[in-house]
Design a protein around this motif. Structure first.
Motif, PDB file in Angstrom:
ATOM      1  N   UNK A   1      42.627  31.818  25.370  1.00 61.24           N
ATOM      2  CA  UNK A   1      41.913  30.769  24.641  1.00 61.24           C
ATOM      3  C   UNK A   1      41.687  31.162  23.176  1.00 61.24           C
ATOM      4  N   UNK A   2      41.418  32.426  22.927  1.00 55.75           N
ATOM      5  CA  UNK A   2      41.251  32.889  21.541  1.00 55.75           C
ATOM      6  C   UNK A   2      42.556  32.691  20.772  1.00 55.75           C
ATOM      7  N   UNK A   3      43.663  33.080  21.394  1.00 57.06           N
ATOM      8  CA  UNK A   3      44.957  32.929  20.719  1.00 57.06           C
ATOM      9  C   UNK A   3      45.336  31.458  20.535  1.00 57.06           C
ATOM     10  N   UNK A   4      44.985  30.615  21.507  1.00 54.12           N
ATOM     11  CA  UNK A   4      45.268  29.187  21.380  1.00 54.12           C
ATOM     12  C   UNK A   4      44.414  28.545  20.292  1.00 54.12           C
ATOM     13  N   UNK A   5      43.215  29.036  20.115  1.00 57.33           N
ATOM     14  CA  UNK A   5      42.280  28.444  19.165  1.00 57.33           C
ATOM     15  C   UNK A   5      41.443  27.370  19.839  1.00 57.33           C
TER      16      UNK A   5
ATOM     17  N   UNK B   1      48.784  35.502  41.508  1.00 52.73           N
ATOM     18  CA  UNK B   1      47.336  35.400  41.331  1.00 52.73           C
ATOM     19  C   UNK B   1      46.854  33.983  41.605  1.00 52.73           C
ATOM     20  N   UNK B   2      47.591  32.996  41.108  1.00 52.07           N
ATOM     21  CA  UNK B   2      47.236  31.602  41.376  1.00 52.07           C
ATOM     22  C   UNK B   2      47.327  31.330  42.869  1.00 52.07           C
ATOM     23  N   UNK B   3      48.381  31.819  43.499  1.00 51.65           N
ATOM     24  CA  UNK B   3      48.569  31.610  44.932  1.00 51.65           C
ATOM     25  C   UNK B   3      47.438  32.247  45.726  1.00 51.65           C
ATOM     26  N   UNK B   4      47.024  33.465  45.349  1.00 47.32           N
ATOM     27  CA  UNK B   4      45.930  34.144  46.049  1.00 47.32           C
ATOM     28  C   UNK B   4      44.638  33.345  45.899  1.00 47.32           C
ATOM     29  N   UNK B   5      44.409  32.862  44.697  1.00 49.65           N
ATOM     30  CA  UNK B   5      43.207  32.044  44.471  1.00 49.65           C
ATOM     31  C   UNK B   5      43.291  30.757  45.270  1.00 49.65           C
ATOM     32  N   UNK B   6      44.479  30.162  45.309  1.00 47.51           N
ATOM     33  CA  UNK B   6      44.651  28.913  46.059  1.00 47.51           C
ATOM     34  C   UNK B   6      44.468  29.125  47.552  1.00 47.51           C
TER      35      UNK B   6
ATOM     36  N   UNK C   1      38.716  37.797  31.344  1.00 47.10           N
ATOM     37  CA  UNK C   1      39.230  38.502  30.168  1.00 47.10           C
ATOM     38  C   UNK C   1      40.606  37.968  29.775  1.00 47.10           C
ATOM     39  N   UNK C   2      41.452  37.772  30.754  1.00 51.53           N
ATOM     40  CA  UNK C   2      42.793  37.243  30.479  1.00 51.53           C
ATOM     41  C   UNK C   2      42.691  35.863  29.849  1.00 51.53           C
ATOM     42  N   UNK C   3      41.923  34.981  30.461  1.00 46.47           N
ATOM     43  CA  UNK C   3      41.801  33.617  29.941  1.00 46.47           C
ATOM     44  C   UNK C   3      41.086  33.585  28.599  1.00 46.47           C
TER      45      UNK C   3
ATOM     46  N   UNK D   1      31.906  43.604  45.039  1.00 50.37           N
ATOM     47  CA  UNK D   1      32.570  44.365  43.974  1.00 50.37           C
ATOM     48  C   UNK D   1      33.937  43.780  43.658  1.00 50.37           C
ATOM     49  N   UNK D   2      34.705  43.471  44.703  1.00 50.79           N
ATOM     50  CA  UNK D   2      36.036  42.898  44.503  1.00 50.79           C
ATOM     51  C   UNK D   2      35.939  41.571  43.754  1.00 50.79           C
ATOM     52  N   UNK D   3      35.022  40.705  44.177  1.00 55.49           N
ATOM     53  CA  UNK D   3      34.854  39.413  43.517  1.00 55.49           C
ATOM     54  C   UNK D   3      34.486  39.597  42.046  1.00 55.49           C
ATOM     55  N   UNK D   4      33.545  40.480  41.768  1.00 51.91           N
ATOM     56  CA  UNK D   4      33.113  40.716  40.388  1.00 51.91           C
ATOM     57  C   UNK D   4      34.246  41.273  39.536  1.00 51.91           C
ATOM     58  N   UNK D   5      35.020  42.217  40.073  1.00 55.75           N
ATOM     59  CA  UNK D   5      36.148  42.806  39.337  1.00 55.75           C
ATOM     60  C   UNK D   5      37.227  41.759  39.053  1.00 55.75           C
ATOM     61  N   UNK D   6      37.586  40.989  40.068  1.00 52.68           N
ATOM     62  CA  UNK D   6      38.614  39.962  39.893  1.00 52.68           C
ATOM     63  C   UNK D   6      38.167  38.890  38.907  1.00 52.68           C
ATOM     64  N   UNK D   7      36.912  38.474  39.017  1.00 51.45           N
ATOM     65  CA  UNK D   7      36.380  37.455  38.116  1.00 51.45           C
ATOM     66  C   UNK D   7      36.374  37.972  36.682  1.00 51.45           C
ATOM     67  N   UNK D   8      35.947  39.209  36.497  1.00 52.19           N
ATOM     68  CA  UNK D   8      35.923  39.812  35.165  1.00 52.19           C
ATOM     69  C   UNK D   8      37.337  39.896  34.590  1.00 52.19           C
ATOM     70  N   UNK D   9      38.283  40.312  35.400  1.00 55.42           N
ATOM     71  CA  UNK D   9      39.673  40.437  34.960  1.00 55.42           C
ATOM     72  C   UNK D   9      40.259  39.083  34.566  1.00 55.42           C
ATOM     73  N   UNK D  10      40.051  38.083  35.407  1.00 59.24           N
ATOM     74  CA  UNK D  10      40.568  36.747  35.134  1.00 59.24           C
ATOM     75  C   UNK D  10      39.924  36.173  33.875  1.00 59.24           C
TER      76      UNK D  10
END
Length: 148
Positions: free
Chosen positions: A118-122, A28-33, A112-114, A101-110
């Protein structure tokens, strides 16, 4: 521990963390890069026809890299390229509905993950992490430019 020992251990830990079986994350990082999401973000924000040179400037990559990027995005149906009728040397690029649509879906997914991370990290650790990564990036840029 002297500075060189600390630096060697820090470098080893960074390399190990980035390469330790986190294949999906690295892909995912590589694709974004490679710039797909950044290019689609730029095209979404512009909402007009864009020249590849404008994209090259915005992404701070070579025109050759932009050409490869656009070919990949066009093959996936995320962008459309059209020759300028008034100046056939110019190509105009627009994002397609599928690209949006692809951009919105990927952005939403990323996001949510982050968000979960961040919630778990505090709050305190998240702010420390963000400040540290910002400092790491700025110092990396400083030394990358001094090497050239």
């Amino acid at each position: 521990m002297d500075n060189l020992d600390f630096v060697d251990k820090a470098f080893d830990e960074l390399c190990h963390t980035l390469a330790s079986g986190k294949k999906d994350m690295l892909e995912n990082i590589n694709r974004a890069n490679k710039g797909e999401l950044f290019a689609l973000h730029f095209l979404t924000q512009q909402d007009v026809k864009v020249l590849p040179t404008e994209l090259s400037t915005a992404l701070q990559v070579t025109t050759g890299r932009v050409s490869a990027l656009l070919a990949s995005l066009e093959k996936k149906g995320y962008i459309h390229r059209e020759t300028d009728k008034n100046n056939r040397r110019n190509i105009h690029v627009t994002i397609t509905d599928a690209g949006r649509r692809y951009f919105e879906e990927e952005t939403k997914s990323i996001k949510q993950i982050y968000s979960n991370v961040f919630i778990e990290m505090g709050k305190d650790d998240t702010l420390l992490f963000l400040n540290s990564i910002k400092q790491f990036y700025e110092l990396s840029q400083k030394y990358m430019h001094s090497e050239q």
